[in-house]
Design an enzyme around this catalytic site. Structure first.
Site, mmCIF file in Angstrom:
data_model
loop_
_atom_site.group_PDB
_atom_site.id
_atom_site.type_symbol
_atom_site.label_atom_id
_atom_site.label_comp_id
_atom_site.label_asym_id
_atom_site.label_seq_id
_atom_site.Cartn_x
_atom_site.Cartn_y
_atom_site.Cartn_z
ATOM 1 N N SER A 151 13.471 147.081 164.682
ATOM 2 C CA SER A 151 13.311 145.423 164.993
ATOM 3 C C SER A 151 14.669 145.527 166.064
ATOM 4 O O SER A 151 15.406 146.755 166.387
ATOM 5 C CB SER A 151 12.783 144.781 163.980
ATOM 6 N N ASP A 247 1.724 145.422 168.054
ATOM 7 C CA ASP A 247 2.961 145.032 167.738
ATOM 8 C C ASP A 247 3.162 144.576 169.456
ATOM 9 O O ASP A 247 3.410 145.315 170.888
ATOM 10 C CB ASP A 247 4.012 145.835 167.536
ATOM 11 N N HIS A 277 4.120 144.922 163.955
ATOM 12 C CA HIS A 277 5.318 144.923 164.135
ATOM 13 C C HIS A 277 5.990 145.870 162.833
ATOM 14 O O HIS A 277 5.431 145.287 161.441
ATOM 15 C CB HIS A 277 5.967 144.330 164.394
#
Length: 305
Positions: A151, A247, A277
């Site tokens: 991320s 995502d 995600h």
């Protein structure tokens, strides 16, 4: 088709209101204010000390954890940069992946608990991360070095690799860069994101845009230190990228694939239909398969120097 467990988890995430953390700029600012009053812990779980050698040093103001196999020499090195929108600390799923890398890949894993935004901004954070990467590559020992980030941590990892390439006369790079659901453009301006956001059980553009603004500090959102998607990909190490179609950040991964391959960089790309995600960190079959692949990539680096 995603597994039944993956579909159930996405439903549970929606029901729990997980996306509210990034639902608005106000929610992000409230989270940052709460963290300033009551900082979250980034300490590893105590159980990790039973199966690994764990130590902590400081690089400037950053606590940096060093996790190695217990009673055995590591065969490869990993720099792991955690996600959390630049405003959240290390959490248990991060440590679970670190544990797997240590026990199953016999890797030495270096884990920086970097300063979070708004105190930690890209102009300060990226150079320190590049220093850590450079030091780990040069530290000697068996095997190569793998750079892993998820991320926001994947964005920081990629920016650090770009900076190291630019400042090192030899173009030093790790053996491989592994990016898990990378956040590479904090502007959240890709035209496809609105449609994807509607089905994302975890993330929302408005809050992410605010978190990105805090991390950018005085830099522009398209500065490569902030949004490495706008940096050069030439000369980077081979990339492995994981993303899921539920995502909102999957557009960043697709753009990375296009730009990196155009620059002649090898990219191994995994896009899972219906997955949210950071699915490689989740307790679902697809997540376990992704973690096993990451372990295999680190094992492969054990033969490199």
């Amino acid at each position: 088709m995603p597994s039944l467990r993956s579909r159930a988890l996405s439903v549970a995430l929606i029901a729990a209101g997980r996306r509210r953390r990034f639902g608005s700029a106000e929610a992000v600012r409230a989270r940052v204010a709460e963290s300033a009053r009551r900082p979250a812990s980034h300490l590893p779980p105590r159980s990790l000390g039973r199966i690994a050698e764990v130590s902590r040093t400081f690089v400037g103001a950053w606590p940096v954890y060093d996790v190695s196999p217990l009673g055995a020499e590591p065969t490869a090195k990993v720099l792991y940069v955690h996600g959390g929108g630049y405003i959240h600390e290390l959490v248990r799923p991060h440590w679970s992946l670190i544990r797997k890398l240590v026990t199953q890949a016999r890797a030495r894993v270096v884990v920086p608990a970097y300063i979070l935004a708004p105190r930690g901004t890209a102009d300060r954070t990226v150079p320190v991360a590049a220093d850590l990467l450079s030091g780990l590559i040069a530290s000697g020992g068996a095997g190569g070095t793998v750079l892993i980030g998820d991320s926001a941590g994947a964005g920081l990892a990629l920016a650090a690799a770009q900076r190291l390439r630019d400042r090192d006369r030899t173009g030093a790079q790790p053996s491989r860069i592994v990016l898990i659901s990378p956040w590479l453009d904090v502007s959240m301006s890709h035209p496809d994101q609105a449609a994807i956001e509607a089905g994302d059980p975890m993330l929302a553009r408005t809050g992410l845009r605010e978190a990105g603004r805090l991390y950018a500090g005085n830099l522009a959102a398209d500065d490569p230190r902030v949004s490495p998607l706008h940096g050069s990909f030439a000369g980077l190490a081979p990339l492995t990228v994981f993303t899921g179609t539920r995502d909102v950040l999957t557009t960043d991964s697709r753009e990375l694939l296009r730009r990196a391959r155009a620059a002649g960089v090898e990219v191994e790309f995994h896009e899972e239909p219906g997955l949210p995600h950071a699915y490689p960190l989740l307790p679902v079959p697809e997540g376990r398969a992704a973690r096993d692949l990451i372990v295999a990539l680190v094992r492969r680096a054990a033969t490199e120097d």
